[in-house]
Design a protein around this motif. Structure first.
Motif, PDB file in Angstrom:
ATOM      1  N   GLU A   2       0.842  -1.198   0.000  1.00 54.74           N
ATOM      2  CA  GLU A   2       0.000   0.000   0.000  1.00 54.74           C
ATOM      3  C   GLU A   2       0.871   1.239   0.000  1.00 54.74           C
ATOM      4  N   LEU A   3       0.429   2.266  -0.745  1.00 58.36           N
ATOM      5  CA  LEU A   3       1.137   3.539  -0.743  1.00 58.36           C
ATOM      6  C   LEU A   3       0.139   4.664  -0.520  1.00 58.36           C
ATOM      7  N   TYR A   4       0.535   5.579   0.344  1.00 63.96           N
ATOM      8  CA  TYR A   4      -0.261   6.768   0.652  1.00 63.96           C
ATOM      9  C   TYR A   4       0.658   7.969   0.471  1.00 63.96           C
ATOM     10  N   ILE A   5       0.259   8.902  -0.416  1.00 66.69           N
ATOM     11  CA  ILE A   5       1.119  10.056  -0.689  1.00 66.69           C
ATOM     12  C   ILE A   5       0.272  11.320  -0.706  1.00 66.69           C
ATOM     13  N   GLY A   6       0.950  12.440  -0.501  1.00 69.57           N
ATOM     14  CA  GLY A   6       0.255  13.720  -0.542  1.00 69.57           C
ATOM     15  C   GLY A   6       1.230  14.871  -0.565  1.00 69.57           C
ATOM     16  N   ALA A   7       0.692  16.050  -0.876  1.00 71.87           N
ATOM     17  CA  ALA A   7       1.504  17.270  -0.886  1.00 71.87           C
ATOM     18  C   ALA A   7       0.568  18.468  -0.860  1.00 71.87           C
ATOM     19  N   HIS A   8       1.112  19.603  -0.465  1.00 75.23           N
ATOM     20  CA  HIS A   8       0.331  20.839  -0.496  1.00 75.23           C
ATOM     21  C   HIS A   8       0.083  21.231  -1.946  1.00 75.23           C
ATOM     22  N   GLY A   9      -1.106  21.755  -2.193  1.00 75.22           N
ATOM     23  CA  GLY A   9      -1.511  22.061  -3.552  1.00 75.22           C
ATOM     24  C   GLY A   9      -0.573  23.027  -4.263  1.00 75.22           C
ATOM     25  N   HIS A  10      -0.408  22.813  -5.559  1.00 69.71           N
ATOM     26  CA  HIS A  10       0.442  23.665  -6.392  1.00 69.71           C
ATOM     27  C   HIS A  10      -0.116  23.650  -7.806  1.00 69.71           C
ATOM     28  N   ALA A  11      -0.117  24.811  -8.442  1.00 72.76           N
ATOM     29  CA  ALA A  11      -0.717  24.909  -9.772  1.00 72.76           C
ATOM     30  C   ALA A  11       0.006  24.065 -10.807  1.00 72.76           C
ATOM     31  N   SER A  12       1.324  23.884 -10.649  1.00 71.47           N
ATOM     32  CA  SER A  12       2.119  23.205 -11.681  1.00 71.47           C
ATOM     33  C   SER A  12       2.604  21.816 -11.292  1.00 71.47           C
ATOM     34  N   HIS A  13       2.556  21.495 -10.004  1.00 69.50           N
ATOM     35  CA  HIS A  13       3.173  20.249  -9.555  1.00 69.50           C
ATOM     36  C   HIS A  13       2.161  19.378  -8.791  1.00 69.50           C
ATOM     37  N   PRO A  14       1.820  18.235  -9.338  1.00 69.88           N
ATOM     38  CA  PRO A  14       0.931  17.312  -8.630  1.00 69.88           C
ATOM     39  C   PRO A  14       1.716  16.513  -7.594  1.00 69.88           C
ATOM     40  N   SER A  15       1.032  15.651  -6.895  1.00 69.20           N
ATOM     41  CA  SER A  15       1.706  14.631  -6.082  1.00 69.20           C
ATOM     42  C   SER A  15       1.359  13.290  -6.707  1.00 69.20           C
ATOM     43  N   GLY A  16       2.388  12.474  -6.932  1.00 66.55           N
ATOM     44  CA  GLY A  16       2.126  11.199  -7.580  1.00 66.55           C
ATOM     45  C   GLY A  16       3.296  10.247  -7.442  1.00 66.55           C
ATOM     46  N   ALA A  17       2.993   8.974  -7.267  1.00 62.37           N
ATOM     47  CA  ALA A  17       4.033   7.950  -7.134  1.00 62.37           C
ATOM     48  C   ALA A  17       3.542   6.665  -7.777  1.00 62.37           C
ATOM     49  N   VAL A  18       4.499   5.852  -8.211  1.00 62.07           N
ATOM     50  CA  VAL A  18       4.192   4.595  -8.890  1.00 62.07           C
ATOM     51  C   VAL A  18       4.785   3.435  -8.100  1.00 62.07           C
ATOM     52  N   LEU A  19       3.986   2.387  -7.909  1.00 60.56           N
ATOM     53  CA  LEU A  19       4.487   1.151  -7.321  1.00 60.56           C
ATOM     54  C   LEU A  19       5.197   0.370  -8.422  1.00 60.56           C
ATOM     55  N   VAL A  20       6.473   0.028  -8.188  1.00 57.56           N
ATOM     56  CA  VAL A  20       7.307  -0.599  -9.211  1.00 57.56           C
ATOM     57  C   VAL A  20       7.766  -1.971  -8.733  1.00 57.56           C
ATOM     58  N   LYS A  21       7.665  -2.951  -9.632  1.00 66.29           N
ATOM     59  CA  LYS A  21       8.180  -4.300  -9.370  1.00 66.29           C
ATOM     60  C   LYS A  21       9.222  -4.634 -10.431  1.00 66.29           C
ATOM     61  N   ASN A  22      10.468  -4.789 -10.010  1.00 65.44           N
ATOM     62  CA  ASN A  22      11.555  -5.140 -10.928  1.00 65.44           C
ATOM     63  C   ASN A  22      11.592  -4.226 -12.154  1.00 65.44           C
TER      64      ASN A  22
END
Length: 210
Positions: free
Chosen positions: A130-150
């Motif tokens: 499980e992954l939980y991510i976040g960040a303060h709002g920004h017009a140009s930059h989202p918050s995002g992450a990818v679960l990677v296997k090999n």
């Protein structure tokens, strides 16, 4: 002549008694030898049983140790948040970047490495992440992450809003072989925030072996 015969008779009686005594001693010795042979056979049998018992004990100890190691391997679980201490934002970067979750809440089995951010499967089986991510709002930059296997992208958590705090989450159950590597990528141009409240986290555990 009569005196000589009498003397010979006495000597013969003495020799006869001596012979009987020696015969009794021989009988006792033979009996003792028989008992000794029996004791020797019993000792050899007991020695053989002792070897068998020792072999069984060693086998049992090895089985217990193997079961213990197997039990330890089956105990795999971790939870970590992004920052070891303090607060701050990671990113944005021009390219996808490995995320290293340094604050360890749980790391049973030590399969997660807080120095690299890699989870390395210690045994073949089904694992849930499980992954939980976040960040303060920004017009140009989202918050995002990818679960990677090999190196293969599995699932993505993504949120983008111009203000306030935004968060997202995702999870996956994966079949992993021994040595497979699972980690998180921060998306290019994205940010992720964490502080003492541990908002951004990465967790996983072994469901069952196969």
């Amino acid at each position: 002549m009569s005196a000589l015969l009498a003397e010979l008779k006495v000597e013969m009686k003495y020799l006869q008694r001596e012979n009987e005594t020696q015969a009794a001693k021989v009988s006792v010795l033979e009996l003792q030898k028989t008992e000794l042979d029996k004791l020797k056979q019993q000792y050899q049998a007991q020695a053989g049983e002792l070897v068998t018992i020792e072999a069984r004990t060693n086998l049992t100890e090895n089985q217990v140790e193997a079961l213990k190691r197997e039990g330890e391997v089956k105990q795999v679980a971790f939870s970590a948040s992004l920052l070891a201490a303090g607060s701050g934002t990671v990113g944005p970067f021009n390219v996808a970047t490995n995320l290293v979750f340094r604050y360890i809440a749980t790391n049973i089995g030590n399969a997660y490495n807080p120095n690299t951010g890699f989870f390395i499967a210690p045994v073949r089986g089904g694992y849930h992440f499980e992954l939980y991510i976040g960040a303060h709002g920004h017009a140009s930059h989202p918050s995002g992450a990818v679960l990677v296997k090999n190196g293969q992208h599995i699932f993505t958590a993504y949120a983008h809003q111009p203000s306030y705090y935004g968060s997202s989450a995702n999870g996956a159950t994966l079949l992993l072989e021994v040595g497979d590597v699972v980690f998180l990528h921060l998306l290019s141009n994205a940010r992720i925030f964490d502080d003492g409240n541990h908002y951004s986290t990465f967790s996983g555990h072994l469901l069952f072996t196969m």
